[in-house]
Scaffold this active site. Sequence first.
Site, PDB file in Angstrom:
ATOM      1  N   ASP A  52       0.836  -1.197   0.000  1.00 13.02           N
ATOM      2  CA  ASP A  52       0.000   0.000   0.000  1.00 13.02           C
ATOM      3  C   ASP A  52       0.882   1.263   0.000  1.00 13.02           C
ATOM      4  OD1 ASP A  52      -2.414   1.302   0.056  1.00 13.02           O
ATOM      5  OD2 ASP A  52      -2.938   0.753   2.115  1.00 13.02           O
ATOM      6  N   HIS A  53       0.236   2.416   0.148  1.00  9.97           N
ATOM      7  CA  HIS A  53       0.910   3.723   0.122  1.00  9.97           C
ATOM      8  C   HIS A  53       2.395   3.715   0.477  1.00  9.97           C
ATOM      9  CE1 HIS A  53      -2.707   6.243  -0.220  1.00  9.97           C
ATOM     10  NE2 HIS A  53      -3.279   5.206   0.344  1.00  9.97           N
ATOM     11  N   GLU A 106      -4.214   7.670   7.499  1.00 13.13           N
ATOM     12  CA  GLU A 106      -3.925   6.246   7.500  1.00 13.13           C
ATOM     13  C   GLU A 106      -2.486   6.082   7.917  1.00 13.13           C
ATOM     14  OE1 GLU A 106      -5.212   2.904   4.558  1.00 13.13           O
ATOM     15  OE2 GLU A 106      -3.416   3.812   3.728  1.00 13.13           O
ATOM     16  N   HIS A 110      -9.506   8.214   3.830  1.00  7.69           N
ATOM     17  CA  HIS A 110      -9.157   7.066   4.661  1.00  7.69           C
ATOM     18  C   HIS A 110      -9.898   7.181   5.986  1.00  7.69           C
ATOM     19  CE1 HIS A 110      -5.242   7.009   2.227  1.00  7.69           C
ATOM     20  NE2 HIS A 110      -5.905   5.925   1.897  1.00  7.69           N
ATOM     21  N   GLY A 111     -10.204   6.035   6.562  1.00  9.10           N
ATOM     22  CA  GLY A 111     -10.920   6.062   7.836  1.00  9.10           C
ATOM     23  C   GLY A 111     -12.414   6.107   7.611  1.00  9.10           C
ATOM     24  N   HIS A 134      -9.508   4.199  -3.018  1.00 13.89           N
ATOM     25  CA  HIS A 134      -8.924   4.200  -1.672  1.00 13.89           C
ATOM     26  C   HIS A 134      -9.973   4.662  -0.673  1.00 13.89           C
ATOM     27  CE1 HIS A 134      -4.483   3.638  -2.114  1.00 13.89           C
ATOM     28  NE2 HIS A 134      -4.905   3.591  -3.362  1.00 13.89           N
ATOM     29  N   ASN A 185      -9.740  -0.520  -1.720  1.00 11.62           N
ATOM     30  CA  ASN A 185      -8.970  -0.757  -0.506  1.00 11.62           C
ATOM     31  C   ASN A 185      -9.869  -0.656   0.723  1.00 11.62           C
ATOM     32  OD1 ASN A 185      -6.880  -0.719  -2.309  1.00 11.62           O
ATOM     33  ND2 ASN A 185      -5.824   1.033  -1.402  1.00 11.62           N
ATOM     34  N   THR A 200     -10.001   0.204   7.503  1.00 15.20           N
ATOM     35  CA  THR A 200     -10.703   0.577   8.735  1.00 15.20           C
ATOM     36  C   THR A 200     -11.848  -0.379   9.063  1.00 15.20           C
ATOM     37  OG1 THR A 200     -10.155   2.856   8.171  1.00 15.20           O
ATOM     38  CG2 THR A 200     -11.798   2.533   9.891  1.00 15.20           C
TER      39      THR A 200
END
Length: 344
Positions: free
Chosen positions: A95-96, A169, A212-213, A249, A271, A274
């Site tokens: 990932d990232h 993230e 994200h989250g 994402h 992706n 969480t």
Amino acid sequence: MPAADYKTYCRMIDHALEKKFAYPAINVTSLTTANGVLKGLAESKSDGIIQVSTGGAAFASGLTVKDMPLGAISIAEHVHRAAARYPIYVALHTDHCQAKMLDQFVVPLIEETEKRRAGGLPNLFNSHMFDGSDLSLNENLDVAVKLLERCHKNEIILEVEAGVVGGEEDGISGGGGEKLYTTPEDMLEVYRRLSGIKGARYLLAATFGNVHGVYKPGAVKLKPAILKAGQETVEKAYGKQARFGLVFHGGSGSAPEEIREAIDYGVVKMNIDTDTQYAFTRPIVDHMMKHYDGVLKIEGDVGNKAKYDPRSYMKLGEASLAERVKRAVTELGGVGTTLFGGGR
Ligand SMILES: [Zn+2]
């Protein structure tokens, strides 16, 4: 089946584009979470993607060693062995990885792949992500082009990002503002630069307000139409084959209709971190609360070994994570789509 090789991974992506579904790409940090993903995918008869973040990889190598490539490789080796017992294909991805982390994570992993290939061994990883979203698009693509050349030589797919995924993230905050939405011009430029490497495969994390989250309803404004506009612009300029395989994402917390729409516009990988983290932890909380007098040694008592044995609650986590993966496969339209054994 053994983990997917390059050809199989390419076929998986083409299959998803053609049939309009997407693969869940689940972040894992341990054997148990990886096993939960395999279980969920197998029970859905869906292929999928297991991925490791920089932080997850460091964690997997142990608190003393904290070596990101070592942790990622350990997980990948386990998945390669374990996946052989499941009737689906799984691809491995990292990932990232921001530009400043490349030399500590992705580059050593590519070097490992080069060593393995020289020794006649198969790749452990199918793809890596380079996240250059904190650079200007031009600098981002300068790095991406070099990396993609090297990946292509080694049958690795590169995932790049244009725009910024919001939220947080692994302790890295995406910031926000207008970069939360990739423009059609960005997508044109990504295609122009990356298509220069003949035959190389790549995926694009284009951003359309995703974060994200997980946030309370209403806090996130997803605009999948951004993807539609970008793909149409690219297609108009370069033809149908130029359309991107896109990555969504921050899939956690997204509504099924938003997911559906994003898939319509070319998303092939979503992706999820969480939501599967929560799915893993939720039954463990239950276990601890129900059996607090077993997991604790209260007032001179000895507790209950059967309740504090980590297996007793980690298998609950594994099973619950698997259920969440199954839900993801359903929402992504992937049930029964495995290519293993001929596929659908
Ligand atoms: Zn992400």
